[in-house]
Design an enzyme around this catalytic site. Sequence first.
Site, mmCIF file in Angstrom:
data_model
loop_
_atom_site.group_PDB
_atom_site.id
_atom_site.type_symbol
_atom_site.label_atom_id
_atom_site.label_comp_id
_atom_site.label_asym_id
_atom_site.label_seq_id
_atom_site.Cartn_x
_atom_site.Cartn_y
_atom_site.Cartn_z
ATOM 1 N N PRO A 80 1.252 -10.694 11.219
ATOM 2 C CA PRO A 80 2.319 -10.271 10.306
ATOM 3 C C PRO A 80 3.192 -11.480 9.995
ATOM 4 O O PRO A 80 3.388 -12.331 10.858
ATOM 5 C CB PRO A 80 3.132 -9.257 11.127
ATOM 6 N N THR A 81 3.682 -11.561 8.779
ATOM 7 C CA THR A 81 4.559 -12.684 8.448
ATOM 8 C C THR A 81 5.557 -12.247 7.381
ATOM 9 O O THR A 81 5.281 -11.318 6.622
ATOM 10 C CB THR A 81 3.726 -13.905 7.987
ATOM 11 N N ASP A 111 5.022 -9.048 5.114
ATOM 12 C CA ASP A 111 6.013 -7.975 5.099
ATOM 13 C C ASP A 111 6.781 -8.117 3.783
ATOM 14 O O ASP A 111 7.868 -8.690 3.738
ATOM 15 C CB ASP A 111 6.951 -8.132 6.311
ATOM 16 N N ASP A 190 3.312 -15.048 14.005
ATOM 17 C CA ASP A 190 3.260 -16.364 13.357
ATOM 18 C C ASP A 190 4.066 -17.436 14.080
ATOM 19 O O ASP A 190 3.980 -18.608 13.708
ATOM 20 C CB ASP A 190 3.649 -16.275 11.867
ATOM 21 N N ASP A 191 4.851 -17.057 15.094
ATOM 22 C CA ASP A 191 5.718 -18.065 15.726
ATOM 23 C C ASP A 191 5.269 -18.474 17.137
ATOM 24 O O ASP A 191 5.858 -19.373 17.726
ATOM 25 C CB ASP A 191 7.171 -17.571 15.757
ATOM 26 N N GLU A 276 3.240 -2.038 22.262
ATOM 27 C CA GLU A 276 1.878 -2.366 22.702
ATOM 28 C C GLU A 276 1.242 -1.138 23.359
ATOM 29 O O GLU A 276 0.069 -0.830 23.112
ATOM 30 C CB GLU A 276 1.895 -3.551 23.683
ATOM 31 N N HIS A 303 5.040 -17.266 24.177
ATOM 32 C CA HIS A 303 5.840 -16.493 23.224
ATOM 33 C C HIS A 303 7.022 -17.351 22.751
ATOM 34 O O HIS A 303 8.176 -17.048 23.020
ATOM 35 C CB HIS A 303 6.318 -15.202 23.912
HETATM 36 N N1 UDP Z 1 7.831 -9.978 11.259
HETATM 37 C C1 UDP Z 1 7.674 -9.279 10.076
HETATM 38 N N2 UDP Z 1 8.766 -8.721 9.486
HETATM 39 C C2 UDP Z 1 10.030 -8.829 10.001
HETATM 40 C C3 UDP Z 1 10.183 -9.541 11.223
HETATM 41 C C4 UDP Z 1 9.051 -10.073 11.821
HETATM 42 O O1 UDP Z 1 6.554 -9.179 9.562
HETATM 43 O O2 UDP Z 1 10.973 -8.299 9.414
HETATM 44 C C5 UDP Z 1 6.647 -10.588 11.896
HETATM 45 C C6 UDP Z 1 6.860 -12.026 12.315
HETATM 46 O O3 UDP Z 1 6.500 -12.911 11.274
HETATM 47 C C7 UDP Z 1 5.966 -12.145 13.522
HETATM 48 C C8 UDP Z 1 5.957 -10.734 14.112
HETATM 49 O O4 UDP Z 1 6.375 -9.867 13.063
HETATM 50 O O5 UDP Z 1 4.652 -12.515 13.182
HETATM 51 C C9 UDP Z 1 6.926 -10.599 15.299
HETATM 52 O O6 UDP Z 1 8.223 -10.949 14.893
HETATM 53 P P1 UDP Z 1 9.166 -11.906 15.722
HETATM 54 O O7 UDP Z 1 8.431 -13.140 16.059
HETATM 55 O O8 UDP Z 1 10.454 -12.054 14.998
HETATM 56 O O9 UDP Z 1 9.370 -11.017 17.011
HETATM 57 P P2 UDP Z 1 9.731 -11.462 18.491
HETATM 58 O O10 UDP Z 1 9.009 -12.704 18.801
HETATM 59 O O11 UDP Z 1 11.188 -11.638 18.473
HETATM 60 O O12 UDP Z 1 9.282 -10.318 19.303
HETATM 61 MN MN MN Z 2 8.031 -14.092 17.870
#
Ligand code: UDP
Ligand code: MN
Length: 330
Positions: A80-81, A111, A190-191, A276, A303
């Site tokens: 997701p991105t 998204d 993606d992060d 999950e 993470h």
């Molecule tokens: N993401 C998305 N829409 C949003 C926020 C996040 O598609 O409004 C995606 C984001 O790009 C990532 C995944 O969902 O691939 C998880 O988000 P994030 O990394 O912000 O979550 P965390 O690491 O804080 O759990």
């Molecule tokens: Mn993240």
Amino acid sequence: MKLKLKTVFLLYFMVSLMGLVYALMQLGQRCDCREHDLPKDRTISQLRGQLHKLQEEMKKSEPTKASKKTNLPTIYVITPTYARLVQKAELTRLSQTFLHVSQLHWIVVEDSAHKTPLVRDFLAASGLTYTHLHMLTPKDRKLQEGDPSWLKPRGAEQRNEGLRWLREMAAAAGGSGTPIENAVVYFADDDNTYSLQLFEEMRQTEKVSVWPVGLVGGMKFERPVVENGKVVRFHTGWRPSRPFPIDMAGFAVSLKLVLANPEARFDGDAQMGFLESSFLQNMVTMEELEPKADMCNKVLVWHTRTEKPKMKREDALVKQGLGSDPNVEV
Ligand code: UDP
Ligand code: MN
């Protein structure tokens, strides 16, 4: 004496002129070079022979190479991105990791209400095998500015869209064929940071494979605890009683299992930390989990989270009409 010198000069001039004319005539003429070209011809024909042999050998080895490649289970990575300043940087890092992984098919789900030109162009130039999808998170399910990040699950709708595409693709292929048999599904945000070894660990997945995740849940790492080759509990700092206290980055599912459970999806309304579990709980039991990464003793995924860039100076310049050129994609 005077006359003699003149004659000598004249003779000398005439001879030189004739020599020059002869040399010029020779220049434009084909010579009979057969003699000294023979060794060259021989080398060329020898090289031709070697090239032909090599081409034949390549032809012979190609089918084995191709079948080896397709025998390798495909890894479908769902990411997701969403649009933000660091999006292209995240996608760049991710794609350059994936370029090192064979038989990987990247399913990128934006998204957003539409596919954006940034992601479209990025994927087209990425050199990866990919599918580009989009699915906008409904407003009531989306984090609002200032909300703590744990308030609502992120990326749930997009992962479900990726699963929908996979099921549709499999149905169109008749449920068999090389892209589907033994294929694996992995959810890669993606992060995060992914080691190449991780993909080779997950490539052989019967049902659900699991491994540790570094820098998550306020811990150095979380992981399934393995005894005698089986997962018996989970090392986590928070609610270990959850059905599957595993981060999204810590498991992969076989496509076969996804197809055998057409209802399995991520619950966008799941309580914090239960996203999950909402996907896994009706598909697999803890005993069935397949521990990877040296029986869950190795951290191969982290993470990581990217800092939001500060735009203080940019904002100040924008106010003066001097902001960075909006035509330059960042
Ligand atoms: N993401 C998305 N829409 C949003 C926020 C996040 O598609 O409004 C995606 C984001 O790009 C990532 C995944 O969902 O691939 C998880 O988000 P994030 O990394 O912000 O979550 P965390 O690491 O804080 O759990
Ligand atoms: Mn993240």
